[in-house]
Design a protein around this motif. Sequence first.
Motif, mmCIF file in Angstrom:
data_model
loop_
_atom_site.group_PDB
_atom_site.id
_atom_site.type_symbol
_atom_site.label_atom_id
_atom_site.label_comp_id
_atom_site.label_asym_id
_atom_site.label_seq_id
_atom_site.Cartn_x
_atom_site.Cartn_y
_atom_site.Cartn_z
ATOM 1 N N LYS A 97 0.823 -1.204 0.000
ATOM 2 C CA LYS A 97 0.000 0.000 0.000
ATOM 3 C C LYS A 97 0.865 1.265 0.000
ATOM 4 N N PHE A 98 1.977 1.206 0.758
ATOM 5 C CA PHE A 98 2.875 2.350 0.871
ATOM 6 C C PHE A 98 4.209 2.031 0.199
ATOM 7 N N LYS A 99 4.942 3.066 -0.122
ATOM 8 C CA LYS A 99 6.243 2.888 -0.759
ATOM 9 C C LYS A 99 7.290 2.410 0.248
ATOM 10 N N GLU A 100 7.153 2.861 1.494
ATOM 11 C CA GLU A 100 8.157 2.544 2.510
ATOM 12 C C GLU A 100 7.479 2.190 3.831
ATOM 13 N N TYR A 101 8.048 1.226 4.546
ATOM 14 C CA TYR A 101 7.537 0.799 5.848
ATOM 15 C C TYR A 101 8.651 0.869 6.884
ATOM 16 N N ASP A 102 8.286 1.051 8.158
ATOM 17 C CA ASP A 102 9.274 1.038 9.236
ATOM 18 C C ASP A 102 9.827 -0.356 9.471
ATOM 19 N N VAL A 103 8.945 -1.335 9.428
ATOM 20 C CA VAL A 103 9.347 -2.705 9.722
ATOM 21 C C VAL A 103 8.458 -3.650 8.916
ATOM 22 N N GLY A 109 4.667 -17.101 13.581
ATOM 23 C CA GLY A 109 5.126 -17.965 14.659
ATOM 24 C C GLY A 109 5.626 -17.144 15.833
ATOM 25 N N PRO A 110 6.268 -17.792 16.793
ATOM 26 C CA PRO A 110 6.752 -17.099 17.990
ATOM 27 C C PRO A 110 7.698 -15.927 17.675
ATOM 28 N N ALA A 111 8.581 -16.102 16.720
ATOM 29 C CA ALA A 111 9.531 -15.035 16.389
ATOM 30 C C ALA A 111 8.815 -13.838 15.768
ATOM 31 N N GLY A 112 7.861 -14.093 14.851
ATOM 32 C CA GLY A 112 7.113 -12.999 14.230
ATOM 33 C C GLY A 112 6.256 -12.259 15.240
ATOM 34 N N LEU A 113 5.623 -13.003 16.128
ATOM 35 C CA LEU A 113 4.803 -12.380 17.162
ATOM 36 C C LEU A 113 5.670 -11.551 18.110
ATOM 37 N N VAL A 117 5.304 -7.498 18.768
ATOM 38 C CA VAL A 117 5.074 -6.947 20.116
ATOM 39 C C VAL A 117 6.201 -5.994 20.481
ATOM 40 N N TYR A 118 7.451 -6.385 20.203
ATOM 41 C CA TYR A 118 8.606 -5.534 20.497
ATOM 42 C C TYR A 118 8.493 -4.210 19.743
ATOM 43 N N ARG A 119 8.105 -4.282 18.487
ATOM 44 C CA ARG A 119 7.979 -3.059 17.668
ATOM 45 C C ARG A 119 6.892 -2.152 18.227
ATOM 46 N N LEU A 120 5.772 -2.723 18.639
ATOM 47 C CA LEU A 120 4.699 -1.911 19.236
ATOM 48 C C LEU A 120 5.155 -1.262 20.531
ATOM 49 N N CYS A 121 5.875 -1.999 21.376
ATOM 50 C CA CYS A 121 6.346 -1.452 22.657
ATOM 51 C C CYS A 121 7.303 -0.280 22.417
ATOM 52 N N CYS A 122 8.188 -0.434 21.484
ATOM 53 C CA CYS A 122 9.169 0.614 21.197
ATOM 54 C C CYS A 122 8.516 1.841 20.573
ATOM 55 N N ARG A 123 7.467 1.653 19.864
ATOM 56 C CA ARG A 123 6.783 2.751 19.189
ATOM 57 C C ARG A 123 6.188 3.744 20.190
ATOM 58 N N TRP A 124 5.743 3.255 21.338
ATOM 59 C CA TRP A 124 5.062 4.093 22.307
ATOM 60 C C TRP A 124 6.006 4.822 23.252
ATOM 61 N N ARG A 125 7.268 4.547 23.166
ATOM 62 C CA ARG A 125 8.232 5.203 24.066
ATOM 63 C C ARG A 125 8.560 6.583 23.618
#
Length: 125
Positions: A97-103, A109-113, A117-125
């Motif tokens: 949808k977009f030309k560029e994404y952050d991540v 699986g466990p690694a993707g999840l 979660v890590y990316r969401l936590c860091c986003r709110w800091r």
Amino acid sequence: MTQLKNSDPSQVNQKKVRLYGQPDSAQAYEIRDFLNRTVVEFDWIALTGDDDCNRKLGLPSLSNVRLPVVELPDGTQLFAPTIREIAQHLGWVTQPKFKEYDVSIYGAGPAGLSAAVYRLCCRWR
């Protein structure tokens, strides 16, 4: 690629994708591999002669059919489709949808999840 809507009401209620093709077809193998890897439930129907073609597809001759044929749950038949065309008809996003994404996270699986979660936590800091 050619597409047709199947008018037989008994076929429209199917839940699976159906793949018709010749057993030694490289194109059919590529589609089967794609459907397996993406965990799409499908039936593989091998067509070995004109009788199979007539009985299973309702078409008179294998020589006049562009194989493989993918029949979607809504009855749409795709003749000799590409992987991209199958994905589009299944409603999957084939173009970002977009030309560029952050991540970008691949896998659920466990690694993707954990990465999500890590990316969401860091986003709110």
